[in-house]
Design an enzyme around this catalytic site. Structure first.
Site, PDB file in Angstrom:
ATOM      1  N   ARG A  83       0.340  -1.441   0.271  1.00  0.00           N
ATOM      2  CA  ARG A  83      -0.032   0.487  -0.108  1.00  0.00           C
ATOM      3  C   ARG A  83       0.753   0.924   0.059  1.00  0.00           C
ATOM      4  NH1 ARG A  83       1.262   1.966   4.709  1.00  0.00           N
ATOM      5  NH2 ARG A  83       1.343   0.872   6.447  1.00  0.00           N
ATOM      6  N   GLY A  84       0.011   2.346  -0.062  1.00  0.00           N
ATOM      7  CA  GLY A  84       0.792   3.891   0.281  1.00  0.00           C
ATOM      8  C   GLY A  84       1.246   3.746   1.556  1.00  0.00           C
ATOM      9  N   GLY A  85       1.833   4.817   1.773  1.00  0.00           N
ATOM     10  CA  GLY A  85       1.868   5.279   2.956  1.00  0.00           C
ATOM     11  C   GLY A  85       3.246   5.089   4.083  1.00  0.00           C
ATOM     12  N   ASP A  86       3.483   5.324   5.210  1.00  0.00           N
ATOM     13  CA  ASP A  86       4.221   5.431   6.341  1.00  0.00           C
ATOM     14  C   ASP A  86       3.986   3.935   6.793  1.00  0.00           C
ATOM     15  OD1 ASP A  86       6.810   5.114   7.787  1.00  0.00           O
ATOM     16  OD2 ASP A  86       7.497   7.123   6.549  1.00  0.00           O
ATOM     17  N   THR A  88       3.065   2.093  10.797  1.00  0.00           N
ATOM     18  CA  THR A  88       1.358   2.128  11.062  1.00  0.00           C
ATOM     19  C   THR A  88       1.532   0.906  12.068  1.00  0.00           C
ATOM     20  OG1 THR A  88      -1.224   2.662  11.011  1.00  0.00           O
ATOM     21  CG2 THR A  88      -1.145   0.780   9.779  1.00  0.00           C
ATOM     22  N   ALA A 156      -6.110   6.216  10.317  1.00  0.00           N
ATOM     23  CA  ALA A 156      -4.777   6.720   9.513  1.00  0.00           C
ATOM     24  C   ALA A 156      -5.636   5.012   8.312  1.00  0.00           C
ATOM     25  CB  ALA A 156      -3.928   5.686   9.892  1.00  0.00           C
ATOM     26  N   ALA A 171      -7.725   2.775   9.813  1.00  0.00           N
ATOM     27  CA  ALA A 171      -7.265   1.636  10.557  1.00  0.00           C
ATOM     28  C   ALA A 171      -7.832   3.019  11.967  1.00  0.00           C
ATOM     29  CB  ALA A 171      -6.220   1.450  10.779  1.00  0.00           C
ATOM     30  N   CYS A 187       3.299   6.544  10.353  1.00  0.00           N
ATOM     31  CA  CYS A 187       2.546   7.524   9.576  1.00  0.00           C
ATOM     32  C   CYS A 187       3.818   8.734   9.503  1.00  0.00           C
ATOM     33  CB  CYS A 187       1.688   8.600   8.959  1.00  0.00           C
ATOM     34  SG  CYS A 187       0.650   6.491   9.845  1.00  0.00           S
TER      35      CYS A 187
END
Length: 222
Positions: A83-86, A88, A156, A171, A187
């Site tokens: 997925r995208g993002g940092d 979590t 998130a 989430a 994130c």
């Protein structure tokens, strides 16, 4: 009108649920190819996970502050995912939603999809007297979003889209054990920037009640 096939899988291992998402994504994509038009076969998983940290494609592994034996000690696992993002955290008491839907069916793009997801969560927490909003330069839902010091992330969001079919999702911290955020920079932000419905209201919230609200709000928004 929304056409979601809601599937409540309860508490489920992260990797098993990831594989399940991939199977459902293939199901929607295959249906789309077979009928040669956008698919109305749209799934929506609702799940809680055992303690797990996940890192998105663009994430920085340095934001995971716990490693090796300590991860085992706190009974947590770690996955690099698509997925995208940092980074979590997912765990019991957190409601995770994975819509596996065809964006072409809803005639929306990725940015609008994420905003609709944020809107549905904002409307959900409003039922508990909490005012959610967006923070400039970040996805997800925040309380006091515009405040430089008091902004707190309550939900998130990270998605993957393949040929307009989505997976991963949101989430929402409901009765989440917030101590687990101490072991990451969630994130990319510090752990003090994260909150839950329980933490804000100082009482436990029935998860089935939140699930019902989430379904209602997503059906309305979509």
């Amino acid at each position: 009108m929304a056409n979601f096939n809601y599937i409540d899988v309860g508490l489920k291992d992260y990797k098993e649920c990831w594989d399940y998402q991939e199977d459902l994504l293939k199901d929607v994509s295959d249906d789309k190819r077979a009928i040669k038009k956008p698919s109305g076969k749209n799934h929506f998983l609702l799940v809680e996970h055992p303690h797990v940290y996940t890192l998105g494609k663009s994430g920085d592994e340095n934001n995971l502050l716990a490693h090796g034996d300590f991860l085992k000690k706190i009974e947590a696992t770690f996955y690099k995912i698509n997925r995208g993002g940092d980074i979590t955290y997912h765990g019991p008491g957190q409601l995770v939603g994975y819509p596996i839907i065809d964006l072409e069916y809803y005639k929306i793009g990725v940015r609008e999809y994420i905003e609709k997801m944020e809107d549905a969560v904002i409307d959900t927490i409003a039922e508990y007297g909490l005012t959610g909003g967006r923070k400039e330069g970040a996805t997800g839902v925040w309380l006091n979003a515009d405040h430089k010091v008091r902004a707190r992330k309550i939900c998130a969001i990270g998605v993957r889209v393949s040929r307009f079919v989505t997976m991963h999702g949101f989430a929402l911290n409901v009765n989440t054990d917030m101590r687990y955020f101490n072991y990451i920079n969630p994130c990319g932000f510090s752990s003090s920037d994260v909150t839950s419905i329980q933490q804000e209201l100082e009482k436990e919230i029935p998860m089935d009640e939140v699930k019902k609200l989430v379904k209602e709000k997503f059906n309305t928004i979509f």
